[in-house]
Design an enzyme around this catalytic site. Sequence first.
Site, PDB file in Angstrom:
ATOM      1  N   CYS A  65     -12.406  23.942  -4.735  1.00 23.55           N
ATOM      2  CA  CYS A  65     -13.008  24.120  -6.058  1.00 23.55           C
ATOM      3  C   CYS A  65     -13.932  22.934  -6.347  1.00 23.55           C
ATOM      4  O   CYS A  65     -13.715  21.823  -5.859  1.00 23.55           O
ATOM      5  CB  CYS A  65     -11.888  24.181  -7.097  1.00 23.55           C
ATOM      6  SG  CYS A  65     -12.419  24.220  -8.815  1.00 23.55           S
ATOM      7  N   HIS A  76     -15.586  16.992  -7.713  1.00 24.61           N
ATOM      8  CA  HIS A  76     -15.857  16.027  -8.798  1.00 24.61           C
ATOM      9  C   HIS A  76     -15.065  14.727  -8.583  1.00 24.61           C
ATOM     10  O   HIS A  76     -15.489  13.657  -9.002  1.00 24.61           O
ATOM     11  CB  HIS A  76     -15.457  16.607 -10.163  1.00 24.61           C
ATOM     12  CG  HIS A  76     -16.387  17.669 -10.697  1.00 24.61           C
ATOM     13  ND1 HIS A  76     -17.731  17.712 -10.434  1.00 24.61           N
ATOM     14  CD2 HIS A  76     -16.147  18.733 -11.522  1.00 24.61           C
ATOM     15  CE1 HIS A  76     -18.281  18.748 -11.057  1.00 24.61           C
ATOM     16  NE2 HIS A  76     -17.341  19.393 -11.721  1.00 24.61           N
ATOM     17  N   SER A 126     -13.975  21.203  -8.871  1.00 25.41           N
ATOM     18  CA  SER A 126     -13.221  20.126  -9.527  1.00 25.41           C
ATOM     19  C   SER A 126     -12.684  19.122  -8.495  1.00 25.41           C
ATOM     20  O   SER A 126     -12.582  17.927  -8.788  1.00 25.41           O
ATOM     21  CB  SER A 126     -12.075  20.696 -10.361  1.00 25.41           C
ATOM     22  OG  SER A 126     -12.564  21.610 -11.310  1.00 25.41           O
ATOM     23  N   HIS A 156      -5.911  22.120  -5.687  1.00 24.18           N
ATOM     24  CA  HIS A 156      -5.141  22.636  -6.834  1.00 24.18           C
ATOM     25  C   HIS A 156      -5.199  24.145  -6.971  1.00 24.18           C
ATOM     26  O   HIS A 156      -4.762  24.676  -7.976  1.00 24.18           O
ATOM     27  CB  HIS A 156      -5.673  21.989  -8.121  1.00 24.18           C
ATOM     28  CG  HIS A 156      -7.108  22.336  -8.376  1.00 24.18           C
ATOM     29  ND1 HIS A 156      -8.139  21.683  -7.770  1.00 24.18           N
ATOM     30  CD2 HIS A 156      -7.665  23.293  -9.136  1.00 24.18           C
ATOM     31  CE1 HIS A 156      -9.287  22.221  -8.158  1.00 24.18           C
ATOM     32  NE2 HIS A 156      -9.031  23.210  -8.984  1.00 24.18           N
ATOM     33  N   CYS A 186      -6.660  28.960  -9.666  1.00 24.91           N
ATOM     34  CA  CYS A 186      -7.713  28.268 -10.428  1.00 24.91           C
ATOM     35  C   CYS A 186      -8.882  29.187 -10.750  1.00 24.91           C
ATOM     36  O   CYS A 186      -8.998  29.676 -11.862  1.00 24.91           O
ATOM     37  CB  CYS A 186      -8.204  26.993  -9.740  1.00 24.91           C
ATOM     38  SG  CYS A 186      -9.466  26.174 -10.755  1.00 24.91           S
TER      39      CYS A 186
HETATM   40  P1  PAD Z   1     -19.624  25.806  -7.874  1.00 29.15           P
HETATM   41  O1  PAD Z   1     -20.230  24.553  -7.416  1.00 29.15           O
HETATM   42  O2  PAD Z   1     -19.110  26.784  -6.877  1.00 29.15           O
HETATM   43  O3  PAD Z   1     -20.661  26.597  -8.818  1.00 29.15           O
HETATM   44  C1  PAD Z   1     -21.546  25.954  -9.696  1.00 29.15           C
HETATM   45  C2  PAD Z   1     -22.862  26.731  -9.686  1.00 29.15           C
HETATM   46  O4  PAD Z   1     -23.735  26.125 -10.646  1.00 29.15           O
HETATM   47  C3  PAD Z   1     -23.586  26.713  -8.347  1.00 29.15           C
HETATM   48  O5  PAD Z   1     -23.871  28.034  -7.950  1.00 29.15           O
HETATM   49  C4  PAD Z   1     -24.848  25.903  -8.637  1.00 29.15           C
HETATM   50  O6  PAD Z   1     -25.982  26.359  -7.880  1.00 29.15           O
HETATM   51  C5  PAD Z   1     -25.046  26.168 -10.118  1.00 29.15           C
HETATM   52  N1  PAD Z   1     -25.884  25.164 -10.787  1.00 29.15           N
HETATM   53  C6  PAD Z   1     -26.006  23.829 -10.509  1.00 29.15           C
HETATM   54  N2  PAD Z   1     -26.870  23.255 -11.371  1.00 29.15           N
HETATM   55  C7  PAD Z   1     -27.302  24.236 -12.198  1.00 29.15           C
HETATM   56  C8  PAD Z   1     -28.213  24.263 -13.288  1.00 29.15           C
HETATM   57  N3  PAD Z   1     -28.832  23.149 -13.696  1.00 29.15           N
HETATM   58  N4  PAD Z   1     -28.428  25.454 -13.921  1.00 29.15           N
HETATM   59  C9  PAD Z   1     -27.809  26.583 -13.505  1.00 29.15           C
HETATM   60  N5  PAD Z   1     -26.918  26.617 -12.469  1.00 29.15           N
HETATM   61  C10 PAD Z   1     -26.685  25.458 -11.828  1.00 29.15           C
HETATM   62  O7  PAD Z   1     -18.464  25.379  -8.901  1.00 29.15           O
HETATM   63  P2  PAD Z   1     -17.153  26.167  -9.403  1.00 29.15           P
HETATM   64  O8  PAD Z   1     -17.503  27.574  -9.699  1.00 29.15           O
HETATM   65  O9  PAD Z   1     -16.018  25.852  -8.490  1.00 29.15           O
HETATM   66  O10 PAD Z   1     -16.867  25.359 -10.748  1.00 29.15           O
HETATM   67  C11 PAD Z   1     -17.817  25.381 -11.810  1.00 29.15           C
HETATM   68  C12 PAD Z   1     -17.460  24.346 -12.855  1.00 29.15           C
HETATM   69  O11 PAD Z   1     -16.237  24.711 -13.487  1.00 29.15           O
HETATM   70  C13 PAD Z   1     -17.223  22.944 -12.292  1.00 29.15           C
HETATM   71  O12 PAD Z   1     -17.701  21.975 -13.199  1.00 29.15           O
HETATM   72  C14 PAD Z   1     -15.726  22.862 -12.185  1.00 29.15           C
HETATM   73  O13 PAD Z   1     -15.264  21.537 -12.197  1.00 29.15           O
HETATM   74  C15 PAD Z   1     -15.344  23.605 -13.442  1.00 29.15           C
HETATM   75  C16 PAD Z   1     -13.939  24.131 -13.463  1.00 29.15           C
HETATM   76  N6  PAD Z   1     -13.289  24.160 -14.655  1.00 29.15           N
HETATM   77  C17 PAD Z   1     -12.034  24.624 -14.754  1.00 29.15           C
HETATM   78  C18 PAD Z   1     -11.382  24.670 -16.086  1.00 29.15           C
HETATM   79  O14 PAD Z   1     -10.153  24.869 -16.163  1.00 29.15           O
HETATM   80  N7  PAD Z   1     -12.127  24.536 -17.170  1.00 29.15           N
HETATM   81  C19 PAD Z   1     -11.369  25.092 -13.641  1.00 29.15           C
HETATM   82  C20 PAD Z   1     -12.042  25.099 -12.434  1.00 29.15           C
HETATM   83  C21 PAD Z   1     -13.327  24.619 -12.342  1.00 29.15           C
HETATM   84 ZN    ZN Z   2     -10.256  24.414  -9.825  1.00 27.97          ZN
END
Ligand code: PAD
Ligand code: ZN
Length: 375
Positions: free
Chosen positions: A47, A52, A49, A68, A175
């Site tokens: 993921c 990060h 995260s 996770h 997740c």
């Molecule tokens: P990912 O990296 O697979 O997807 C992110 C997408 O965003 C990619 O397709 C990128 O190309 C795109 N992107 C990057 N910059 C831009 C921009 N400026 N404009 C538009 N699109 C863009 O990530 P993910 O899907 O695994 O996770 C996404 C976010 O959610 C990330 O910050 C992660 O830490 C967070 C998350 N939050 C929770 C929660 O509980 N709130 C859980 C899991 C992940």
């Molecule tokens: Zn996650």
Amino acid sequence: MDTVGKVITCKAAVLWEHNKPFSMEDVEVAPPKAHEVRIKMVATGICRSDEHVVTGSLPRDLPVILGHEAAGIVESIGEGVTTVKPGDKVIPLPIPQCEQCSVCKHPEANYCQMNGIESKQGAMQDGTFRFSCRGRPLHHFLGTSTFSQFTVVNENSVAPIHADAPLDTVCLIGCAFSTGYGSAVKVAKVTPGSTCTVFGLGGVGLAVIMGCKAAGAARIIGVDINKDKFAKAMAVGATECLSPLDSQQPVSEVLSERTGGGADFTFEVVGRLDTMMTALLSCHPAFGVSVVVGVPPNAQSLSLNPMLLLTGRTWKGAVFGGFKSRDSVPRLVEEFMTGKFKLDALVTHVLPFEKINEGFELLRSGQSVRTILTF
Ligand code: PAD
Ligand code: ZN
């Protein structure tokens, strides 16, 4: 070999330094203490995260075992554990559900006070560690640390699931799927016939689209700077996609024109301050709801003209899709098994655990949506 009550030596991917590859190490995993569970990992997703933490955007003490989003089988249990037993299929929970705190007792909230999300120092809930390597303790991550053949979690951070569940797929319920889907159906409460805009089409963003579709949204607009993500977004339910890089005009203005003044619901699923603001601006000023799903970069703030809210917008956010984790995960697994939703669309790559660094490269280069590592 009977491992109950003994230290297990196994392979784990250890992050010793920021922005360095994971190092596959022999680590010692202590037996579970009271109210803890030791799990043999079967599959884990990668993921953003986790990434990060690699970059330092989500600050954690090192060395650490990340991971996770996983599924496995209970190897042994500590004293007093009653809700899972050895041999059970389980999903470790990045957010616990302790049932005791005011959040768990609240009918809607899910940010259990036992969670370790804001704590830099990853440890078990009693403040100690179960992993060691070369004589040093290793930090835990979100109470799960699934980039290891074995891990130890608190009983309130693990959910038993259906005995027939395919672990290499339902790990995503740990997740990405729950976070995205719940952000649409539970946090935003997307309504039938509505217009939704989703910024970021990774694993979590695609699951948001699936939730919007399940809730009956009429239009779902996917936004990503990587156009390679559009085909998958359309396959899971987006009705149109656009890249902010294709227009000189700010994307919030483009979207406002396309949606008659703004979408009913917008979702930020990238993890950047600029896209959080764009998502807020892109929902309708009088009735739009904007949901923060992406994890913002460490210690950065947005400044906001409150007029944006005074007109009637709602700005909210949640972890894990607002789902109470232990209550929801077993139910989501059953819903998956009865065909209510599909998870394969989120998976682009499956690799053996040993190739974890390759899996992270696929995420960084934008080639993957979800990579599943199998043990
Ligand atoms: P990912 O990296 O697979 O997807 C992110 C997408 O965003 C990619 O397709 C990128 O190309 C795109 N992107 C990057 N910059 C831009 C921009 N400026 N404009 C538009 N699109 C863009 O990530 P993910 O899907 O695994 O996770 C996404 C976010 O959610 C990330 O910050 C992660 O830490 C967070 C998350 N939050 C929770 C929660 O509980 N709130 C859980 C899991 C992940
Ligand atoms: Zn996650």
